[in-house]
Design a protein around this motif. Structure first.
Motif, mmCIF file in Angstrom:
data_model
loop_
_atom_site.group_PDB
_atom_site.id
_atom_site.type_symbol
_atom_site.label_atom_id
_atom_site.label_comp_id
_atom_site.label_asym_id
_atom_site.label_seq_id
_atom_site.Cartn_x
_atom_site.Cartn_y
_atom_site.Cartn_z
ATOM 1 N N ASP A 41 31.056 28.143 35.067
ATOM 2 C CA ASP A 41 31.391 28.683 36.685
ATOM 3 C C ASP A 41 32.440 28.082 37.015
ATOM 4 O O ASP A 41 33.347 28.683 38.090
ATOM 5 C CB ASP A 41 30.073 28.121 37.396
ATOM 6 C CG ASP A 41 28.816 28.864 37.214
ATOM 7 O OD1 ASP A 41 28.796 30.098 36.475
ATOM 8 O OD2 ASP A 41 27.832 28.109 37.436
ATOM 9 N N THR A 42 32.943 26.761 36.830
ATOM 10 C CA THR A 42 34.057 26.031 37.200
ATOM 11 C C THR A 42 35.437 26.952 36.888
ATOM 12 O O THR A 42 36.363 27.257 37.340
ATOM 13 C CB THR A 42 34.010 24.894 36.835
ATOM 14 O OG1 THR A 42 33.063 24.064 37.423
ATOM 15 C CG2 THR A 42 35.358 24.226 37.315
ATOM 16 N N ILE A 43 35.176 27.274 35.478
ATOM 17 C CA ILE A 43 36.465 28.114 34.879
ATOM 18 C C ILE A 43 36.519 29.582 35.569
ATOM 19 O O ILE A 43 37.848 29.690 36.062
ATOM 20 C CB ILE A 43 36.064 28.377 33.268
ATOM 21 C CG1 ILE A 43 36.248 27.077 32.603
ATOM 22 C CG2 ILE A 43 37.024 29.422 32.983
ATOM 23 C CD1 ILE A 43 36.029 27.236 30.969
ATOM 24 N N VAL A 44 35.454 30.275 35.684
ATOM 25 C CA VAL A 44 35.589 31.631 36.442
ATOM 26 C C VAL A 44 36.282 31.319 37.895
ATOM 27 O O VAL A 44 37.122 32.008 38.315
ATOM 28 C CB VAL A 44 34.142 32.114 36.529
ATOM 29 C CG1 VAL A 44 34.072 33.474 37.362
ATOM 30 C CG2 VAL A 44 34.020 32.493 35.077
ATOM 31 N N GLN A 45 35.546 29.994 38.710
ATOM 32 C CA GLN A 45 36.158 30.145 39.763
ATOM 33 C C GLN A 45 37.318 29.647 40.140
ATOM 34 O O GLN A 45 38.134 29.786 40.877
ATOM 35 C CB GLN A 45 35.413 29.004 40.722
ATOM 36 C CG GLN A 45 35.560 28.644 42.207
ATOM 37 C CD GLN A 45 35.292 29.930 42.879
ATOM 38 O OE1 GLN A 45 34.367 30.673 42.809
ATOM 39 N NE2 GLN A 45 36.294 30.489 43.843
ATOM 40 N N SER A 46 37.916 28.636 39.018
ATOM 41 C CA SER A 46 39.427 28.238 39.027
ATOM 42 C C SER A 46 40.214 29.579 38.851
ATOM 43 O O SER A 46 41.215 29.751 39.418
ATOM 44 C CB SER A 46 39.601 27.328 37.939
ATOM 45 O OG SER A 46 38.917 26.146 38.186
ATOM 46 N N GLY A 47 39.847 30.521 38.179
ATOM 47 C CA GLY A 47 40.501 31.870 37.841
ATOM 48 C C GLY A 47 40.551 32.597 39.142
ATOM 49 O O GLY A 47 41.557 33.028 39.664
ATOM 50 N N ALA A 48 39.475 32.733 39.740
ATOM 51 C CA ALA A 48 39.308 33.566 41.114
ATOM 52 C C ALA A 48 40.226 32.759 42.195
ATOM 53 O O ALA A 48 40.726 33.624 42.757
ATOM 54 C CB ALA A 48 38.010 33.335 41.474
ATOM 55 N N ASP A 49 40.217 31.520 42.144
ATOM 56 C CA ASP A 49 41.219 30.873 43.345
ATOM 57 C C ASP A 49 42.410 31.016 42.992
ATOM 58 O O ASP A 49 43.273 30.983 43.868
ATOM 59 C CB ASP A 49 40.970 29.354 43.086
ATOM 60 C CG ASP A 49 39.249 28.909 43.543
ATOM 61 O OD1 ASP A 49 38.825 29.639 44.388
ATOM 62 O OD2 ASP A 49 39.190 27.717 43.364
ATOM 63 N N ALA A 50 42.761 31.484 41.826
ATOM 64 C CA ALA A 50 44.231 31.695 41.442
ATOM 65 C C ALA A 50 44.572 33.205 41.478
ATOM 66 O O ALA A 50 45.628 33.485 41.386
ATOM 67 C CB ALA A 50 44.736 31.133 40.152
ATOM 68 N N GLY A 51 43.645 33.935 41.671
ATOM 69 C CA GLY A 51 43.623 35.507 41.961
ATOM 70 C C GLY A 51 43.593 36.128 40.578
ATOM 71 O O GLY A 51 43.896 37.292 40.695
ATOM 72 N N TYR A 52 42.748 35.610 39.593
ATOM 73 C CA TYR A 52 42.319 36.296 38.491
ATOM 74 C C TYR A 52 41.038 36.385 38.112
ATOM 75 O O TYR A 52 40.208 35.376 38.240
ATOM 76 C CB TYR A 52 43.049 35.600 37.296
ATOM 77 C CG TYR A 52 44.539 35.614 37.239
ATOM 78 C CD1 TYR A 52 45.365 36.675 36.803
ATOM 79 C CD2 TYR A 52 45.091 34.495 37.871
ATOM 80 C CE1 TYR A 52 46.873 36.781 36.976
ATOM 81 C CE2 TYR A 52 46.688 34.448 38.001
ATOM 82 C CZ TYR A 52 47.157 35.349 37.576
ATOM 83 O OH TYR A 52 48.628 35.576 37.605
ATOM 84 N N ASP A 53 40.599 37.561 38.169
ATOM 85 C CA ASP A 53 38.908 37.855 37.671
ATOM 86 C C ASP A 53 38.680 37.623 36.513
ATOM 87 O O ASP A 53 38.979 38.171 35.744
ATOM 88 C CB ASP A 53 38.619 39.239 38.271
ATOM 89 C CG ASP A 53 37.304 39.455 38.052
ATOM 90 O OD1 ASP A 53 36.244 38.571 37.892
ATOM 91 O OD2 ASP A 53 36.716 40.712 38.341
ATOM 92 N N LEU A 54 38.047 36.412 36.247
ATOM 93 C CA LEU A 54 37.506 35.792 34.793
ATOM 94 C C LEU A 54 35.924 36.226 34.729
ATOM 95 O O LEU A 54 35.402 36.002 33.429
ATOM 96 C CB LEU A 54 37.623 34.503 34.555
ATOM 97 C CG LEU A 54 39.111 34.092 34.927
ATOM 98 C CD1 LEU A 54 39.144 32.444 34.311
ATOM 99 C CD2 LEU A 54 40.147 34.790 33.804
ATOM 100 N N SER A 55 35.346 37.035 35.328
ATOM 101 C CA SER A 55 34.045 37.407 35.583
ATOM 102 C C SER A 55 33.649 37.985 34.062
ATOM 103 O O SER A 55 32.491 37.796 33.464
ATOM 104 C CB SER A 55 33.327 38.058 36.739
ATOM 105 O OG SER A 55 33.990 39.148 36.713
ATOM 106 N N GLY A 56 34.483 39.010 33.856
ATOM 107 C CA GLY A 56 34.300 39.618 32.360
ATOM 108 C C GLY A 56 34.158 38.740 31.214
ATOM 109 O O GLY A 56 33.733 39.113 30.171
#
Length: 143
Positions: free
Chosen positions: A115-130
């Protein structure tokens, strides 16, 4: 240059130019990682040109190209090692920054909560949910 902070010590961006390197050094980065294959760029954007600019600015440079063939475990390991052995903050780039964010995420699975990895990506503007299922599998395999 569009620097996107993923963690306090790791940032990514779309393609950079040699003239951007001094600003990276001034921002405190100590290492630059190129995740973009030279086949995708021309002239001033080549890894050799960026490497020269990094050397002139006192930054180390690593070429770890992620092609459209995909990310391999060897590339993930190289990228992780380049980050972990840096003497300070690391900056990575590719065409859009997405590959640089993805390879970081894959290398940190099992060390950082998914969850932290995915959120860190989102905070940087990258969707890592996939990547979530892959990150979860890697997390389980590495634990």
């Amino acid at each position: 240059m569009d620097i996107r902070q993923v963690t306090p010590t790791y940032a990514v961006s779309p393609q950079i130019q040699p003239g951007d390197i001094d600003a990276l050094a001034e921002a405190g980065f100590t290492r630059v990682i190129c995740n973009r294959p030279d086949e995708e760029v021309a002239g001033d954007e080549s890894s050799a040109t960026i490497r020269e600019a990094c050397a002139a600015a006192g930054l180390s440079f690593h070429m770890i190209p992620v092609t459209h063939a995909g990310v391999t475990q060897d590339l993930i390991d190289q990228h992780r090692t380049a980050i972990d052995t840096a003497e300070g903050p690391v900056f990575a780039y590719c065409r859009s920054g997405t590959r640089s964010c993805h390879i970081w995420a894959l290398g940190r699975a099992g060390e950082i909560d998914v969850d932290t990895i995915v959120q860190s990506g989102a905070d940087a503007g990258y969707d890592l949910s996939g990547l979530r299922p892959t990150l979860m599998a890697l997390e389980q395999a590495r634990s």
